[in-house]
Enzyme design. Sequence first.
Site, PDB file in Angstrom:
ATOM      1  N   SER A 140       0.832  -1.196   0.000  1.00 50.94           N
ATOM      2  CA  SER A 140       0.000   0.000   0.000  1.00 50.94           C
ATOM      3  C   SER A 140       0.875   1.258   0.000  1.00 50.94           C
ATOM      4  O   SER A 140       1.722   1.426  -0.872  1.00 50.94           O
ATOM      5  CB  SER A 140      -0.959  -0.049   1.197  1.00 50.94           C
ATOM      6  OG  SER A 140      -1.919   0.968   1.154  1.00 50.94           O
ATOM      7  N   ASP A 305      -8.976  -6.425  -4.482  1.00 50.84           N
ATOM      8  CA  ASP A 305      -8.565  -5.123  -3.945  1.00 50.84           C
ATOM      9  C   ASP A 305      -9.142  -4.035  -4.841  1.00 50.84           C
ATOM     10  O   ASP A 305      -8.583  -3.699  -5.882  1.00 50.84           O
ATOM     11  CB  ASP A 305      -7.043  -5.044  -3.905  1.00 50.84           C
ATOM     12  CG  ASP A 305      -6.530  -3.747  -3.286  1.00 50.84           C
ATOM     13  OD1 ASP A 305      -7.349  -2.856  -2.991  1.00 50.84           O
ATOM     14  OD2 ASP A 305      -5.300  -3.627  -3.121  1.00 50.84           O
ATOM     15  N   HIS A 338      -8.210  -5.031  -0.002  1.00 52.07           N
ATOM     16  CA  HIS A 338      -6.899  -4.386   0.118  1.00 52.07           C
ATOM     17  C   HIS A 338      -6.086  -4.983   1.266  1.00 52.07           C
ATOM     18  O   HIS A 338      -4.854  -5.087   1.180  1.00 52.07           O
ATOM     19  CB  HIS A 338      -7.092  -2.890   0.323  1.00 52.07           C
ATOM     20  CG  HIS A 338      -5.822  -2.106   0.310  1.00 52.07           C
ATOM     21  ND1 HIS A 338      -4.947  -2.112  -0.759  1.00 52.07           N
ATOM     22  CD2 HIS A 338      -5.251  -1.293   1.245  1.00 52.07           C
ATOM     23  CE1 HIS A 338      -3.916  -1.336  -0.499  1.00 52.07           C
ATOM     24  NE2 HIS A 338      -4.068  -0.836   0.716  1.00 52.07           N
TER      25      HIS A 338
END
Length: 363
Positions: A140, A305, A338
């Site tokens: 991320s 995601d 995610h």
Amino acid sequence: MHFDEPLTFRSGGVLPSYDLAYETYGTLNADHSNAVLVCHALNASHHVAGWYEDDPRNIGWWDNMIGPGKPLDTDRFFVVGVNNVGGCFGSTGPASIDPATGQPWGSRFPVVTVEDWVEAQARLATRLGIERFAAVMGGSLGAMQALAWTIHHPDRVAAAVVVASTPRLSAQNIAFNEVARQAITTDPDFHGGDYYRHGVIPRRGLRLARMIGHITYLSDDAMMEKFGRSLSNGDINYHFGVDFEVESYLRHQGDKFAEYFDANTYLLITRALDYFDPARPHGDDLAAALSSAKARFLVVSFTSDWRFSPERSREIVKALLDNRRDVAYAEVDAPHGHDAFLLEDPRYHALVRAFFERLHEER
């Protein structure tokens, strides 16, 4: 580690001096060639693995990935975790005291960027005697930092592991961040970012910000599997309190987050996410932005995601291939959204393990 030399931010702000909280795992070898920097995402810290003897419940946020015999094996690699400047886990941030005033920095703390963090990390690496990382790794926002390392310090990183990331946020992602920030800044206890001097915390805003964010980290399927439409008390009560288990979960996460995270830090980090866009100075040409990169890459995405979708990772891969860089790409079919990058998926972990085994064998 304390630094007396000023840190100048891209925003124009300056910290005359600052501290960086960090942890290391494993042993740095004789030629200092086995170091791996692990960059943290939004609400994490330098505590990436293991636990503390006096606090065994405080387990590192990537403990399933990092440690002896794990995919990033600390019997082979020397792992460094850093709490970024602007954070709230020991590094200098908005709650820290400005030596010039004797008061917390608060609203006067400079707006930070991913590139600012990378510069501070590079200074730490130099102090530790690490001139070149075997790899820089993150998921991320942490993966954005790994990308920035390959662009701005191409000779100091041999490999990059970029997981569940994007070369820049979409309008939808920026919108989610703005709603979360508005929740904080409109809290009556925010006081323009100087709530420290009032002895209060904008808890309501932090709770809402965390609840908004948490919804985006999970896929619809994952939320249905975990909660469905289960009722907290077995029946509908015809009120606006908690009826559904998912409501209870979100409130619990929000309450917990508001107890340990700093509101100003949340604003800074989400803005750093918004501003990250390495292609922008190159006429929106990502391949041109990555042309300076020399590292070997592993890029990983997850099918469910929807916040940082596989399409965004494929943009990174294409830009690297356009530059004829060594890149491996995997799109893992996982239902978790995610947050999959934090979970122990055996296929995902096998990919990372194989990548680091190759790095170890070729060193």
